[in-house]
Design a protein around this motif. Structure first.
Motif, PDB file in Angstrom:
ATOM      1  N   GLU A 240       0.839  -1.205   0.000  1.00 27.35           N
ATOM      2  CA  GLU A 240       0.000   0.000   0.000  1.00 27.35           C
ATOM      3  C   GLU A 240       0.872   1.252   0.000  1.00 27.35           C
ATOM      4  O   GLU A 240       0.586   2.219  -0.722  1.00 27.35           O
ATOM      5  CB  GLU A 240      -0.907  -0.013   1.236  1.00 27.35           C
ATOM      6  CG  GLU A 240      -1.947   1.080   1.254  1.00 27.35           C
ATOM      7  CD  GLU A 240      -2.847   0.975   2.469  1.00 27.35           C
ATOM      8  OE1 GLU A 240      -3.040   2.010   3.149  1.00 27.35           O
ATOM      9  OE2 GLU A 240      -3.365  -0.132   2.735  1.00 27.35           O
ATOM     10  N   ALA A 241       1.931   1.252   0.796  1.00 24.78           N
ATOM     11  CA  ALA A 241       2.839   2.405   0.842  1.00 24.78           C
ATOM     12  C   ALA A 241       3.544   2.583  -0.500  1.00 24.78           C
ATOM     13  O   ALA A 241       3.738   3.715  -0.956  1.00 24.78           O
ATOM     14  CB  ALA A 241       3.861   2.226   1.964  1.00 24.78           C
TER      15      ALA A 241
ATOM     16  N   ALA B  71       2.296   1.761  -3.384  1.00 21.27           N
ATOM     17  CA  ALA B  71       1.297   2.263  -4.326  1.00 21.27           C
ATOM     18  C   ALA B  71       1.132   3.769  -4.182  1.00 21.27           C
ATOM     19  O   ALA B  71       0.906   4.477  -5.166  1.00 21.27           O
ATOM     20  CB  ALA B  71      -0.038   1.565  -4.095  1.00 21.27           C
ATOM     21  N   ARG B  72       1.247   4.266  -2.957  1.00 23.03           N
ATOM     22  CA  ARG B  72       1.131   5.711  -2.725  1.00 23.03           C
ATOM     23  C   ARG B  72       2.415   6.449  -3.095  1.00 23.03           C
ATOM     24  O   ARG B  72       2.380   7.655  -3.337  1.00 23.03           O
ATOM     25  CB  ARG B  72       0.797   5.973  -1.259  1.00 23.03           C
ATOM     26  CG  ARG B  72      -0.602   5.531  -0.906  1.00 23.03           C
ATOM     27  CD  ARG B  72      -0.956   5.931   0.485  1.00 23.03           C
ATOM     28  NE  ARG B  72      -2.318   5.491   0.793  1.00 23.03           N
ATOM     29  CZ  ARG B  72      -2.828   5.476   1.987  1.00 23.03           C
ATOM     30  NH1 ARG B  72      -2.109   5.886   3.020  1.00 23.03           N
ATOM     31  NH2 ARG B  72      -4.062   5.063   2.179  1.00 23.03           N
TER      32      ARG B  72
ATOM     33  N   ASP C  46       5.090   7.009  -1.146  1.00 29.40           N
ATOM     34  CA  ASP C  46       5.695   7.758  -0.044  1.00 29.40           C
ATOM     35  C   ASP C  46       6.958   7.030   0.421  1.00 29.40           C
ATOM     36  O   ASP C  46       6.882   5.980   1.072  1.00 29.40           O
ATOM     37  CB  ASP C  46       4.693   7.881   1.113  1.00 29.40           C
ATOM     38  CG  ASP C  46       5.178   8.772   2.232  1.00 29.40           C
ATOM     39  OD1 ASP C  46       6.355   9.193   2.208  1.00 29.40           O
ATOM     40  OD2 ASP C  46       4.379   9.057   3.145  1.00 29.40           O
TER      41      ASP C  46
ATOM     42  N   LYS D 295       7.309   6.298   4.244  1.00 33.20           N
ATOM     43  CA  LYS D 295       6.456   5.201   4.709  1.00 33.20           C
ATOM     44  C   LYS D 295       6.940   3.858   4.172  1.00 33.20           C
ATOM     45  O   LYS D 295       6.883   2.855   4.875  1.00 33.20           O
ATOM     46  CB  LYS D 295       4.998   5.433   4.292  1.00 33.20           C
ATOM     47  CG  LYS D 295       4.276   6.414   5.169  1.00 33.20           C
ATOM     48  CD  LYS D 295       2.800   6.412   4.882  1.00 33.20           C
ATOM     49  CE  LYS D 295       2.092   7.340   5.845  1.00 33.20           C
ATOM     50  NZ  LYS D 295       0.644   7.309   5.693  1.00 33.20           N
TER      51      LYS D 295
END
Length: 127
Positions: free
Chosen positions: A94-95, A97-98, A100, A103
């Motif tokens: 998920e991190a 995909a974002r 960041d 993170k």
């Protein structure tokens, strides 16, 4: 020099053969041995509080430890650690995909820690 070497080699070989000749303790016996070793260390340093706690743990081990129950508890712990690894992988994905970077780095560290905990739990099952 050669005399020392001639003395050291047989001693080393004997030590290895002795160490590998004995069957390794497993389950409750290994746990009991570990507690007894800790008691010896505590006595060496005259740590009365630790001795008292360890003696209670040894009594509990002798009275209640069952190899099947211990193996089941350790397998349950492995399952929990596997679930934690899966959660950490999902968080890392998920991190990613974002995008960041901060993170991603933190989630990767947490995933690595969860993998180490899983490995430790798996090694404990073999003891």
């Amino acid at each position: 020099m050669k005399t020392r070497l001639c003395l050291i080699i047989p001693v080393a070989l004997f030590s290895f053969s002795y160490a590998y000749g004995e069957p390794a303790l497993k389950g409750c016996a290994a746990k009991k041995h570990s507690i007894e070793t800790q008691i010896q260390h505590a006595r060496q340093y005259n740590n009365k509080h630790q001795i008292k706690g360890l003696e209670k743990a040894l009594e509990d081990n002798i009275e209640n430890c069952d190899d099947k129950k211990l193996a089941a508890e350790r397998k349950q712990k492995i399952t929990e650690k596997m679930n934690k690894v899966s959660e950490r992988e999902a968080e890392l994905n998920e991190a990613k995909a974002r995008g960041d970077a901060k993170k991603i780095s933190r989630k990767a560290e947490k995933l690595e820690k969860a993998k180490q905990e899983l490995k430790a739990a798996q090694e404990e099952l073999d003891r």
